[in-house]
Design a protein around this motif. Structure first.
Motif, short mmCIF file in Angstrom:
data_model
loop_
_atom_site.label_atom_id
_atom_site.label_comp_id
_atom_site.label_asym_id
_atom_site.label_seq_id
_atom_site.Cartn_x
_atom_site.Cartn_y
_atom_site.Cartn_z
N UNK A 28 0.82 -1.21 0.00
CA UNK A 28 0.00 0.00 0.00
C UNK A 28 0.86 1.26 0.00
N UNK A 29 0.27 2.44 -0.35
CA UNK A 29 1.05 3.68 -0.39
C UNK A 29 1.68 4.00 0.96
N UNK A 30 2.89 4.51 0.92
CA UNK A 30 3.59 4.86 2.15
C UNK A 30 3.06 6.17 2.71
N UNK A 31 3.18 6.32 4.02
CA UNK A 31 2.87 7.59 4.65
C UNK A 31 4.01 8.57 4.36
N UNK A 32 3.68 9.85 4.33
CA UNK A 32 4.69 10.89 4.16
C UNK A 32 4.73 11.75 5.41
N UNK A 33 5.97 12.12 5.83
CA UNK A 33 6.15 12.92 7.02
C UNK A 33 6.76 14.26 6.65
N UNK A 34 6.14 15.34 7.10
CA UNK A 34 6.58 16.71 6.81
C UNK A 34 6.94 17.39 8.12
N UNK A 59 -7.37 15.19 -2.04
CA UNK A 59 -7.89 13.88 -1.67
C UNK A 59 -7.02 13.12 -0.68
N UNK A 60 -6.08 13.82 -0.03
CA UNK A 60 -5.17 13.17 0.90
C UNK A 60 -5.67 13.29 2.33
N UNK A 61 -5.52 12.24 3.12
CA UNK A 61 -5.76 12.32 4.56
C UNK A 61 -4.53 12.95 5.21
N UNK A 62 -4.75 13.80 6.21
CA UNK A 62 -3.66 14.56 6.83
C UNK A 62 -3.87 14.62 8.34
N UNK A 63 -2.78 14.54 9.08
CA UNK A 63 -2.80 14.79 10.52
C UNK A 63 -1.70 15.79 10.84
N UNK A 64 -2.06 16.91 11.47
CA UNK A 64 -1.08 17.89 11.93
C UNK A 64 -0.76 17.61 13.40
N UNK A 65 0.53 17.55 13.71
CA UNK A 65 0.99 17.21 15.05
C UNK A 65 1.85 18.36 15.57
N UNK A 66 1.37 19.16 16.53
CA UNK A 66 2.19 20.22 17.09
C UNK A 66 3.24 19.66 18.04
N UNK A 67 4.47 20.11 17.88
CA UNK A 67 5.54 19.61 18.75
C UNK A 67 5.27 19.93 20.21
N UNK A 68 4.57 21.03 20.48
CA UNK A 68 4.33 21.38 21.88
C UNK A 68 3.38 20.40 22.55
N UNK A 131 -5.79 7.71 19.70
CA UNK A 131 -4.90 7.54 18.55
C UNK A 131 -5.65 7.84 17.26
N UNK A 132 -4.93 8.39 16.29
CA UNK A 132 -5.47 8.60 14.94
C UNK A 132 -5.04 7.43 14.08
N UNK A 133 -6.00 6.81 13.42
CA UNK A 133 -5.71 5.68 12.54
C UNK A 133 -5.56 6.22 11.12
N UNK A 134 -4.34 6.38 10.66
CA UNK A 134 -4.09 7.01 9.36
C UNK A 134 -4.11 5.97 8.25
N UNK A 135 -4.86 6.23 7.20
CA UNK A 135 -4.88 5.29 6.08
C UNK A 135 -3.56 5.35 5.31
N UNK A 136 -3.21 4.32 4.58
CA UNK A 136 -2.01 4.37 3.75
C UNK A 136 -2.05 5.58 2.82
N UNK A 137 -0.90 6.21 2.67
CA UNK A 137 -0.80 7.37 1.80
C UNK A 137 -1.12 8.68 2.48
N UNK A 138 -1.47 8.66 3.77
CA UNK A 138 -1.76 9.89 4.50
C UNK A 138 -0.46 10.65 4.77
N UNK A 139 -0.61 11.92 5.09
CA UNK A 139 0.53 12.77 5.43
C UNK A 139 0.45 13.19 6.89
#
Length: 214
Positions: A28-34, A59-68, A131-139
């Protein structure tokens, strides 16, 4: 360093397009980390939100994670006092928890089960966020200060830079004790050299950037 004027919205669109074009070919598509790196005064969350919107529009699923959301408990952060710049630089953020809860689950073969935050500095207790369940290909977009130099496996990294004068002007009086930490970060880590793109944001209404260098 050559910089070109750009709007924040246009920058987000360019970053989203780059991520789409450079998505790893996998099934399946890999997750991408920004990673969007910058002092609190640089408002990394603003660019993270625009990028998340641009990716969702594609059409991409995304989760934003604040370092704080991954600060260490107060007993560890304030071990050498509440305004110790060296502790802020090297001991406030729980990089081990970021590896365990964000990067590990989005490695190849991972579960995609990411914890969006861990610790609430206001209550000094665990957030107990689901927890957030991220689908394959999410960022996953991790944003906040002092992110570069830890070998985090970002597929794309952006450093929002403020000159020392702009950083001092835009940092509140109560937080100016952190300025030596950011000076050391610039001198010792060199985030501008590590990032895939550098944004100059001394005037947040008129950003300029290097474009994507890699």
């Amino acid at each position: 360093m050559h910089l070109e004027p750009i709007t924040w919205q246009r920058m987000a669109e360019r970053l989203a397009g780059h991520l789409d074009e450079h998505a790893p070919a996998a099934d399946p598509p890999a997750w991408q980390r920004v990673g969007i790196d910058g002092a609190p005064a640089a408002d990394t969350g603003g660019l993270a939100a625009l990028l998340a919107d641009a990716l969702r529009a594609r059409g991409r699923a995304v989760l934003a994670v604040p370092a704080e959301g991954f600060l260490r408990p107060a007993s560890l952060r304030f071990e050498h006092g509440r305004r110790d710049a060296d502790s802020y630089l090297s001991g406030w953020y729980d990089t081990g928890a970021l590896w365990r809860e964000v990067f590990g689950p989005t490695d190849p073969g991972g579960t995609g089960r990411v914890l969006p935050d861990l610790w609430d500095p206001a209550t000094d207790r665990a957030t107990r966020s689901p927890y957030a369940e991220l689908p394959p290909g999410a960022a996953v977009i991790v944003h906040g200060p002092l992110l570069l130099g830890h070998w985090f496996p970002f597929d794309l990294s952006v450093h929002i830079r403020l000159s020392p004068g702009a950083l001092a002007r835009r940092t509140g009086e109560a937080e100016r004790w952190t300025l030596p930490a950011f000076a050391r970060y610039e001198a010792e880590t060199g985030p501008a050299a590590l990032a895939d793109a550098v944004v100059r944001a001394d005037d947040p209404r008129h950003p300029a950037w290097t474009g994507l260098r890699r």
